[in-house]
Design a protein around this motif. Structure first.
Motif, PDB file in Angstrom:
ATOM      1  N   PHE A 188       5.273   7.571  12.672  1.00 18.23           N
ATOM      2  CA  PHE A 188       5.438   9.024  12.574  1.00 18.23           C
ATOM      3  C   PHE A 188       6.697   9.517  13.279  1.00 18.23           C
ATOM      4  O   PHE A 188       7.307  10.484  12.852  1.00 18.23           O
ATOM      5  CB  PHE A 188       4.187   9.747  13.068  1.00 18.23           C
ATOM      6  CG  PHE A 188       3.058   9.638  12.097  1.00 18.23           C
ATOM      7  CD1 PHE A 188       3.142  10.262  10.862  1.00 18.23           C
ATOM      8  CD2 PHE A 188       1.946   8.884  12.381  1.00 18.23           C
ATOM      9  CE1 PHE A 188       2.127  10.133   9.938  1.00 18.23           C
ATOM     10  CE2 PHE A 188       0.916   8.762  11.454  1.00 18.23           C
ATOM     11  CZ  PHE A 188       1.011   9.388  10.233  1.00 18.23           C
TER      12      PHE A 188
ATOM     13  N   ARG B 271      -8.286  11.773  -1.010  1.00 17.72           N
ATOM     14  CA  ARG B 271      -7.259  12.785  -0.808  1.00 17.72           C
ATOM     15  C   ARG B 271      -7.425  13.947  -1.781  1.00 17.72           C
ATOM     16  O   ARG B 271      -7.387  15.119  -1.404  1.00 17.72           O
ATOM     17  CB  ARG B 271      -5.883  12.131  -0.957  1.00 17.72           C
ATOM     18  CG  ARG B 271      -4.735  13.098  -1.031  1.00 17.72           C
ATOM     19  CD  ARG B 271      -4.582  13.884   0.239  1.00 17.72           C
ATOM     20  NE  ARG B 271      -3.608  14.956   0.052  1.00 17.72           N
ATOM     21  CZ  ARG B 271      -3.631  16.097   0.714  1.00 17.72           C
ATOM     22  NH1 ARG B 271      -4.573  16.324   1.603  1.00 17.72           N
ATOM     23  NH2 ARG B 271      -2.720  17.009   0.507  1.00 17.72           N
TER      24      ARG B 271
ATOM     25  N   SER C 241      -5.740   1.861  -2.316  1.00 19.87           N
ATOM     26  CA  SER C 241      -5.064   3.078  -2.768  1.00 19.87           C
ATOM     27  C   SER C 241      -5.940   3.956  -3.654  1.00 19.87           C
ATOM     28  O   SER C 241      -5.918   5.175  -3.540  1.00 19.87           O
ATOM     29  CB  SER C 241      -3.781   2.710  -3.504  1.00 19.87           C
ATOM     30  OG  SER C 241      -2.995   1.914  -2.668  1.00 19.87           O
TER      31      SER C 241
ATOM     32  N   TYR D 232      -6.444   4.957   9.152  1.00 21.74           N
ATOM     33  CA  TYR D 232      -6.249   6.274   8.547  1.00 21.74           C
ATOM     34  C   TYR D 232      -6.728   7.371   9.492  1.00 21.74           C
ATOM     35  O   TYR D 232      -6.071   8.402   9.635  1.00 21.74           O
ATOM     36  CB  TYR D 232      -6.984   6.360   7.207  1.00 21.74           C
ATOM     37  CG  TYR D 232      -6.363   5.529   6.107  1.00 21.74           C
ATOM     38  CD1 TYR D 232      -5.113   4.959   6.272  1.00 21.74           C
ATOM     39  CD2 TYR D 232      -7.023   5.298   4.908  1.00 21.74           C
ATOM     40  CE1 TYR D 232      -4.534   4.191   5.278  1.00 21.74           C
ATOM     41  CE2 TYR D 232      -6.455   4.527   3.904  1.00 21.74           C
ATOM     42  CZ  TYR D 232      -5.215   3.978   4.094  1.00 21.74           C
ATOM     43  OH  TYR D 232      -4.656   3.222   3.106  1.00 21.74           O
TER      44      TYR D 232
ATOM     45  N   PHE E 127       4.518   7.538   2.166  1.00 24.67           N
ATOM     46  CA  PHE E 127       3.875   6.486   2.945  1.00 24.67           C
ATOM     47  C   PHE E 127       4.003   5.202   2.146  1.00 24.67           C
ATOM     48  O   PHE E 127       3.643   5.161   0.977  1.00 24.67           O
ATOM     49  CB  PHE E 127       2.401   6.880   3.117  1.00 24.67           C
ATOM     50  CG  PHE E 127       1.565   5.856   3.812  1.00 24.67           C
ATOM     51  CD1 PHE E 127       1.683   5.678   5.164  1.00 24.67           C
ATOM     52  CD2 PHE E 127       0.653   5.092   3.100  1.00 24.67           C
ATOM     53  CE1 PHE E 127       0.899   4.752   5.810  1.00 24.67           C
ATOM     54  CE2 PHE E 127      -0.124   4.169   3.746  1.00 24.67           C
ATOM     55  CZ  PHE E 127      -0.006   4.001   5.106  1.00 24.67           C
TER      56      PHE E 127
ATOM     57  N   ILE F 243       0.869  -1.175   0.000  1.00 19.05           N
ATOM     58  CA  ILE F 243       0.000   0.000   0.000  1.00 19.05           C
ATOM     59  C   ILE F 243       0.904   1.222   0.000  1.00 19.05           C
ATOM     60  O   ILE F 243       1.712   1.387   0.896  1.00 19.05           O
ATOM     61  CB  ILE F 243      -0.909   0.022   1.233  1.00 19.05           C
ATOM     62  CG1 ILE F 243      -1.778  -1.236   1.287  1.00 19.05           C
ATOM     63  CG2 ILE F 243      -1.793   1.267   1.220  1.00 19.05           C
ATOM     64  CD1 ILE F 243      -2.620  -1.338   2.532  1.00 19.05           C
ATOM     65  N   THR F 244       0.764   2.041  -1.032  1.00 21.74           N
ATOM     66  CA  THR F 244       1.628   3.213  -1.082  1.00 21.74           C
ATOM     67  C   THR F 244       0.784   4.471  -1.186  1.00 21.74           C
ATOM     68  O   THR F 244      -0.347   4.436  -1.639  1.00 21.74           O
ATOM     69  CB  THR F 244       2.574   3.159  -2.287  1.00 21.74           C
ATOM     70  OG1 THR F 244       1.778   2.941  -3.445  1.00 21.74           O
ATOM     71  CG2 THR F 244       3.579   2.063  -2.147  1.00 21.74           C
ATOM     72  N   GLY F 245       1.344   5.541  -0.716  1.00 18.64           N
ATOM     73  CA  GLY F 245       0.697   6.830  -0.849  1.00 18.64           C
ATOM     74  C   GLY F 245       1.795   7.858  -0.833  1.00 18.64           C
ATOM     75  O   GLY F 245       2.975   7.513  -0.889  1.00 18.64           O
ATOM     76  N   GLN F 246       1.411   9.126  -0.712  1.00 21.50           N
ATOM     77  CA  GLN F 246       2.458  10.131  -0.654  1.00 21.50           C
ATOM     78  C   GLN F 246       3.191  10.006   0.675  1.00 21.50           C
ATOM     79  O   GLN F 246       2.569  10.003   1.730  1.00 21.50           O
ATOM     80  CB  GLN F 246       1.856  11.533  -0.783  1.00 21.50           C
ATOM     81  CG  GLN F 246       1.323  11.805  -2.157  1.00 21.50           C
ATOM     82  CD  GLN F 246      -0.167  12.100  -2.113  1.00 21.50           C
ATOM     83  OE1 GLN F 246      -0.798  11.966  -1.082  1.00 21.50           O
ATOM     84  NE2 GLN F 246      -0.701  12.475  -3.246  1.00 21.50           N
TER      85      GLN F 246
ATOM     86  N   GLY G 264      -0.827  12.219   1.838  1.00 25.37           N
ATOM     87  CA  GLY G 264      -0.918  10.812   2.213  1.00 25.37           C
ATOM     88  C   GLY G 264      -2.154  10.447   2.999  1.00 25.37           C
ATOM     89  O   GLY G 264      -2.722  11.270   3.701  1.00 25.37           O
ATOM     90  N   PRO G 265      -2.559   9.188   2.885  1.00 26.48           N
ATOM     91  CA  PRO G 265      -3.801   8.760   3.517  1.00 26.48           C
ATOM     92  C   PRO G 265      -3.726   8.773   5.037  1.00 26.48           C
ATOM     93  O   PRO G 265      -4.726   8.940   5.703  1.00 26.48           O
ATOM     94  CB  PRO G 265      -3.993   7.336   2.993  1.00 26.48           C
ATOM     95  CG  PRO G 265      -2.667   6.908   2.522  1.00 26.48           C
ATOM     96  CD  PRO G 265      -1.926   8.135   2.109  1.00 26.48           C
ATOM     97  N   MET G 266      -2.552   8.611   5.609  1.00 29.89           N
ATOM     98  CA  MET G 266      -2.504   8.549   7.061  1.00 29.89           C
ATOM     99  C   MET G 266      -2.281   9.917   7.673  1.00 29.89           C
ATOM    100  O   MET G 266      -2.164  10.043   8.880  1.00 29.89           O
ATOM    101  CB  MET G 266      -1.415   7.595   7.528  1.00 29.89           C
ATOM    102  CG  MET G 266      -1.968   6.210   7.798  1.00 29.89           C
ATOM    103  SD  MET G 266      -0.703   5.042   8.230  1.00 29.89           S
ATOM    104  CE  MET G 266      -0.327   5.524   9.892  1.00 29.89           C
ATOM    105  N   ARG G 267      -2.192  10.958   6.852  1.00 25.13           N
ATOM    106  CA  ARG G 267      -1.901  12.269   7.419  1.00 25.13           C
ATOM    107  C   ARG G 267      -3.076  13.227   7.336  1.00 25.13           C
ATOM    108  O   ARG G 267      -3.319  13.998   8.239  1.00 25.13           O
ATOM    109  CB  ARG G 267      -0.688  12.874   6.708  1.00 25.13           C
ATOM    110  CG  ARG G 267       0.601  12.176   7.053  1.00 25.13           C
ATOM    111  CD  ARG G 267       1.769  12.937   6.494  1.00 25.13           C
ATOM    112  NE  ARG G 267       3.023  12.372   6.937  1.00 25.13           N
ATOM    113  CZ  ARG G 267       3.602  11.323   6.381  1.00 25.13           C
ATOM    114  NH1 ARG G 267       3.005  10.718   5.380  1.00 25.13           N
ATOM    115  NH2 ARG G 267       4.747  10.866   6.826  1.00 25.13           N
TER     116      ARG G 267
ATOM    117  N   SER H 131       1.192  19.590  -2.296  1.00 25.22           N
ATOM    118  CA  SER H 131       1.749  19.113  -3.557  1.00 25.22           C
ATOM    119  C   SER H 131       1.491  17.626  -3.747  1.00 25.22           C
ATOM    120  O   SER H 131       1.670  16.822  -2.853  1.00 25.22           O
ATOM    121  CB  SER H 131       3.244  19.375  -3.549  1.00 25.22           C
ATOM    122  OG  SER H 131       3.873  18.499  -4.419  1.00 25.22           O
ATOM    123  N   GLU H 132       1.040  17.288  -4.968  1.00 24.73           N
ATOM    124  CA  GLU H 132       0.734  15.893  -5.267  1.00 24.73           C
ATOM    125  C   GLU H 132       2.010  15.074  -5.455  1.00 24.73           C
ATOM    126  O   GLU H 132       2.035  13.882  -5.281  1.00 24.73           O
ATOM    127  CB  GLU H 132      -0.107  15.806  -6.538  1.00 24.73           C
ATOM    128  CG  GLU H 132      -1.544  16.205  -6.342  1.00 24.73           C
ATOM    129  CD  GLU H 132      -2.293  15.226  -5.459  1.00 24.73           C
ATOM    130  OE1 GLU H 132      -2.318  14.045  -5.793  1.00 24.73           O
ATOM    131  OE2 GLU H 132      -2.828  15.649  -4.423  1.00 24.73           O
TER     132      GLU H 132
END
Lengths: 554, 524
Positions: free
Chosen positions: A199, B489, B482, B403, A81, A76-79, B325-328, B506-507
């Protein structure tokens, strides 16, 4: 495909197959896949034998974090992350992996007489869940991404819950829910630690990037050429990366106003201590064991309890050495209390299975004590104790199951003279229980002695180590007390009429007992060749790392 | 306003026209053998989904007065219409034939309200759209079954709903008084609420308005102390429409809250912060505690709905401040969570719809005892939804919780309330462990308990399809989250016409690294 992926998902593949094959063949498929998994897992030894001459030198590398059969891919990737699919084995996980496939196979064979169980509906569902459980357990031992580890850790709960809840004894609903909620409560704390560690590692890496002036990222602590630009779930990276380690263990790093390392250590510790289990988190264990069917008890005692100890060694200690130092005394006390209290409880039981369950609490106390003192012998002994208990306790539970299948009760005081009635079974039982007792020459002995040696050796670091060692040593007497008393009441004495017609252990039962009996002896006689050669390298390097970090922060 | 601009509202018009067609079909078809209302309604929703797909992501179009079409619109269209289609499946056979036309039309109107809420950029339009969501639900509850309890809960919901609407309207008028305009965000030029509030200390008029709006919307999202109606209303309404009640008003309420919070730029005075903090903490705890003591599954799920509102409030409180990001990003987490929650909650109610004991729909734990032995597949679906509600892997409910709570942890030390938010997340995590106890009791009842009062299959196939889709979606979204997460997001990126504090949105992750080292981590 990587061999670890194959090992982890072979049982799941078997579960899929169980879904479609005709009902009478379900158990055959299950046993076939459990066997295959076991055989494939044995091939992991190949790399050990290849470098046998200089095993300690090359195989374990020069620092903690040398892995074999590594497989990594992004999941699972994200910005900023990324959660990875990251598997690998080292000296810590390899023996536990082999233990899991072995106990899995034997427990699968122990389920062969499913048709004769009291609750024998849903054979298909039973074996599917059984194989999924095996996949979950194997996944826990080989995942090195914290997130993946957590997923396997949780996923493993589900099949276990159903296996106890649906095919268990009269109080199965209570036992299954208690097992589930206890473990879940622990994993909730682990989840907090998981997110916080991500974090905090993120901010550690950020500050390091700023400090070093390297916007492209900082170097990985153990992988050549790999760069880190954001937080990580990589359990090895979290342990060995100097930037992360300095930030995690520094006295100035706080979480909600409390110092980070000891707090996170405690969060993780409670999660694993519930699984281990140690006093005061142990109350689910006797209930779960008493209600679970025999093969599930074998898995529970043989593998699930080891996850607690594995968790300490994989997460708590290498990642939060400063926390380990702060809590050492408390942990050692918990360990010693578990040893003594577990043994005393075992002595008071009249239910055969409950006695074995409490003996597990006592034996796992040695694991905790050995780890808590942070000496080479302590770590090695704890690891050995886990493997030894992983063989002797499933054997004991199976021995209980064999007699329960015939007598349909587990009252110790109603038995007697079984050795005369069932000589082959009696012989096996003696080996199994003596191994659990820790008789020299059998597997239980080495672990306990190493832990005691390790505790004495810690006397130079901790003033409390000697009294702890003496108390723990007295636990050996209690263990001898309840096991010998048990053997006298169940196996010795005059033959009872009630049990006169009982058939001796069948070919299947003997086939399950013999490998465990052989291993009980082999581990006791050849501890180096069977366990220590594979584990000590990693454990010693890990200890060096821990001591190094403690030296830096204190 | 040109025709071209109106085509941008394709999905909305389809729902509107479709609702009218369904009304006509329902009225004429009462005598015929085949009941067309449900299939037509489903086709309408599917066409609206197709239109959403064809139109693509709107880029902040403001050519229609009062509306502002952004990626948020796009995201809300997808999840509302997707779950809306499932709601129609769950309600396929629900009310008696003569009323099905009105019933389906009301569902479509309510969905339309949600879509428009996502686009509203005007306080008055926002109020209208919220009411467009709510008013059909009053009718739906009364129509859903021939039962005095349904009528009672409809009336109860209506009176309380009307009161909350009044409070909401009063609050919106205060904002108008403070800003001198009803426009929420300035797009291009002109006055707006956001323009008035940003930068300066929040005026007390605007603050009173904010408080009243929060109170009015707290009713829609079922936050404590405005949650008292939930259990009675959920129990009174038929199961499939209850599944919708857990999602549609909640989503609309949270979108409106997001818009108001965004107008205030997520910079609220300390007192307001603590108000939301306390409401969130109390909502989770009260919801879970009350759910724990219920024997009626519908009441249990009603209080669980309250608890889930509490989790979502955590994410709302975090806001998009930490960015990326999804967790932020808290708002992205909230939008992700509400979609997941809507699906798993609907799945659980669909499972209840699929069975009856005697002539009565199943409601209590005793009714579903030993269900697994009778209907293994439906039981498995219910179990998956229960585990997802619990937040247990391998289901999407786990990622939703991760999340939400992750976003709370991501607030860096520069944020004035980061410790309070982390403490709130820990309360949330503990609460989800408490919640596990009653969800597990549902699973335990269907799998472990002996069969005392075996439930018999009730409605036909569509509700089973609904259950199947909901539970499979929970598993698939766990493995591949995702796409949904990144859409959530991008929906939050466009919350502000002129991003003031969110320069870090920024993306491209590399872009951040190309700048000076001080900009590495915007969250810290």
């Amino acid at each position: 495909m990587n061999i670890l992926t194959l090992i982890v998902f072979l049982p799941a593949l078997g579960a899929l197959l169980c879904l479609v094959v005709p009902r009478p063949h379900v158990r055959t498929v299950a046993v076939l896949f459990a066997t295959l998994t076991f055989l494939v897992s044995l091939s992991l030894f190949g790399s050990f034998f290849g470098g046998a001459e200089n095993a300690a030198g090359s195989f374990f590398g020069s620092s903690y974090g040398t892995l074999h059969n590594v497989e990594r891919a992004d999941w699972i990737t994200g910005q900023r992350f990324a959660i990875e699919y990251f598997l690998g084995v080292d000296g810590l996980s390899l023996p536990l992996l082999i233990l899991t496939t072995l106990v899995g196979l034997l427990a699968c064979l122990a389920s062969w007489n499913f048709d004769q169980w009291k609750i024998n509906k849903g054979i298909r569902a039973y074996f599917i869940l059984f194989l999924l459980l095996e996949t979950g357990m194997l996944g826990v031992f080989v995942s090195l991404d914290f997130f993946l580890f957590y997923i396997f850790w949780e996923v493993m709960l589900l099949p276990m819950y159903f296996l106890i809840g649906v095919w268990g004894g009269p109080r199965r609903e209570y036992a299954a829910i208690k097992f589930f909620l206890f473990t879940l409560a622990g994993s909730v704390l682990m989840l907090v630690a998981l997110v916080a560690m991500y974090f905090y590692s993120d901010s550690a890496i950020n500050s390091a990037m700023i400090a070093q002036g390297t916007p492209g990222g900082i170097e990985s602590g153990y992988r050549d050429g790999a760069m880190l630009t954001h937080g990580t779930f990589d359990l090895i990276e979290l342990a060995v990366n100097p930037a992360i380690q300095n930030h995690f263990n520094a006295a100035s790093t706080v979480f909600l106003g409390i110092r980070f390392a000891p707090l996170m250590f405690m969060f993780l510790f409670i999660g694993f201590a519930i699984k281990l289990p140690c006093v005061p988190f142990h109350t689910w264990l006797p209930d779960a064991h008493v209600e679970a069917p025999t093969p599930i008890s074998m898995i529970l005692a043989g593998v699930l309890l080891k996850m607690g100890g594995y968790g300490f060694l994989r997460l708590c200690y290498p990642i939060f050495p400063a926390g380990a130092l702060d809590w050492a005394f408390v942990l050692a006390v918990i360990g010693v209390v578990s040893i003594l209290y577990g043994a005393l409880c075992a002595m008071a039981q009249t239910d055969f299975k409950k006695l074995v369950a409490y003996s597990s609490v006592s034996h796992m106390g040695y694991v905790l004590l050995g780890i808590a003192v942070m000496t080479e012998a302590g770590f090695q002994g704890a690891m050995f104790q886990m493997i030894a208990h992983g063989i002797s306790s499933p054997m004991c539970f199976f021995l209980v199951g064999v007699i329960y299948d015939r007598a349909h009760h587990r009252e110790i005081n109603r038995f007697g003279g079984l050795w005369l009635t069932m000589p082959r079974y009696g012989t096996m039982a003696t080996i199994g229980f003596f191994a659990s007792l820790g008789l020299p020459g059998l597997c239980g002995f080495i672990g306990e002695v190493w832990v005691l040696l390790g505790t004495f050796a810690a006397g130079s670091k901790f003033t409390w180590a000697y009294p702890m060692a003496i108390l723990a040593a007295s636990g050996v007497i209690l263990t001898a007390g309840y096991i010998l008393w048990l053997i006298r009441r169940v196996y010795l004495g005059r033959e009872k009429e009630e049990y006169a017609g009982y058939s001796d252990a069948s070919a299947r039962e003997t086939f399950i007992l013999v490998p465990m009996a052989v291993l009980c002896i082999a581990l006791g006689v050849l501890p180096m060749q069977t366990v220590f050669n594979y584990t000590n390298g990693t454990l010693d390097l890990m200890l060096q790392h821990i001591v190094g970090v403690i030296g830096m922060v204190s | 306003m040109t025709l071209d601009a109106l085509t941008q509202l394709g999905p909305e018009f389809m729902l509107l026209i479709g609702a009218c067609i369904v009304l006509i079909v329902g009225a004429t078809a009462a005598s015929q053998r085949v009941q067309w209302a449900s299939p037509v309604a489903l086709v309408v929703v599917l066409l609206a989904i197709l239109a959403t797909w064809r139109l693509g992501v709107p880029e902040g179009d403001t050519s229609i007065p009062g509306l502002w079409l952004t990626p948020l619109t796009y995201y809300v269209r997808w999840i509302t219409l997707g779950i809306g289609a499932l709601v129609i499946l769950a309600n396929w056979h629900q009310p008696s034939e003569s009323e099905r036309g009105e019933y389906m039309a009301m569902i479509l109107f309510s969905l339309l309200g949600v879509l428009l809420t996502a686009s509203a950029n005007d306080l008055v339009v926002l109020f209208f759209t919220i009411e467009l969501v709510s008013i059909p639900t009053y009718v739906l509850i009364a129509l859903s079954r021939q039962d005095a309890r349904a009528a009672e809960s409809s009336v109860k919901y209506f009176f309380l709903g009307a009161m909350s609407a009044a409070i909401l309207a009063y609050g919106l008028s205060f904002l108008y008084g403070a800003a001198g305009t009803t426009t929420i965000q300035t797009v291009g030029s002109g006055l707006s609420v956001a323009g008035h509030v940003t930068g300066a200390p929040v005026s007390s008029t605007a603050l009173v308005g904010w408080l009243l709006i929060f109170a009015g919307l707290a009713f829609k999202v079922a936050a404590v102390p405005l949650h008292v109606y939930v259990a009675d209303v959920y129990e009174g309404a038929a199961s499939p429409i209850t599944g919708m009640l857990g999602f549609v008003p909640k989503l609309a309420g949270f979108i409106a809250l997001i818009k108001i919070f965004a107008a205030f730029d997520w910079t609220l005075p300390q007192s307001v912060f603590w108000l939301v903090w306390i409401v969130a903490a109390v909502t989770m705890t009260v919801g879970n505690t009350l759910a724990l003591i219920q024997r009626n599954v519908k009441r249990m799920l009603a209080y669980s709905s309250v608890a889930h509102t509490g989790y979502m409030l955590v994410a709302l409180l975090v806001g998009p401040v930490a960015g990326e990001g999804p967790m932020r990003d808290g708002v992205a987490a909230l939008l992700f969570y509400v979609a997941i929650y809507g699906t798993m909650n609907l799945g659980a109610f669909a499972a209840l719809t699929a069975f009856k004991t005697g002539q009565r729909a199943v409601e209590t734990l005793d009714d579903i005892a030993g269900l697994a032995a009778r209907a293994p597949i439906a039981a498995l679906g219910l179990a998956v939804c229960a585990f997802s509600l619990m937040g247990f892997p391998p289901t999407a409910g786990f990622l939703g919780k991760l999340y939400v709570f992750g976003s709370a942890f991501s607030l860096g030390e520069s944020h004035p309330f980061h410790q309070a938010v982390i403490a709130l997340a820990i309360i949330g995590v503990i609460n989800s462990a408490i919640g596990a106890a009653y969800y597990l009791r549902i699973v335990s009842t269907i799998y472990v308990r002996a069969e005392d009062a075996p439930a018999a299959p009730a409605s036909g196939r569509p509700v089973r399809w609904c259950l199947a889709v909901c539970s499979i979606a929970m598993l698939i979204l766990f493995a591949w989250p995702s796409q949904l997460a990144s859409q959530a997001r991008s929906a939050t990126v466009a919350l502000h016409a002129t991003p003031t504090r969110y320069h870090a949105v920024s993306e491209d992750p590399d872009a951040a690294n190309d700048t000076s080292p001080d900009d590495f981590d915007p969250g810290h």
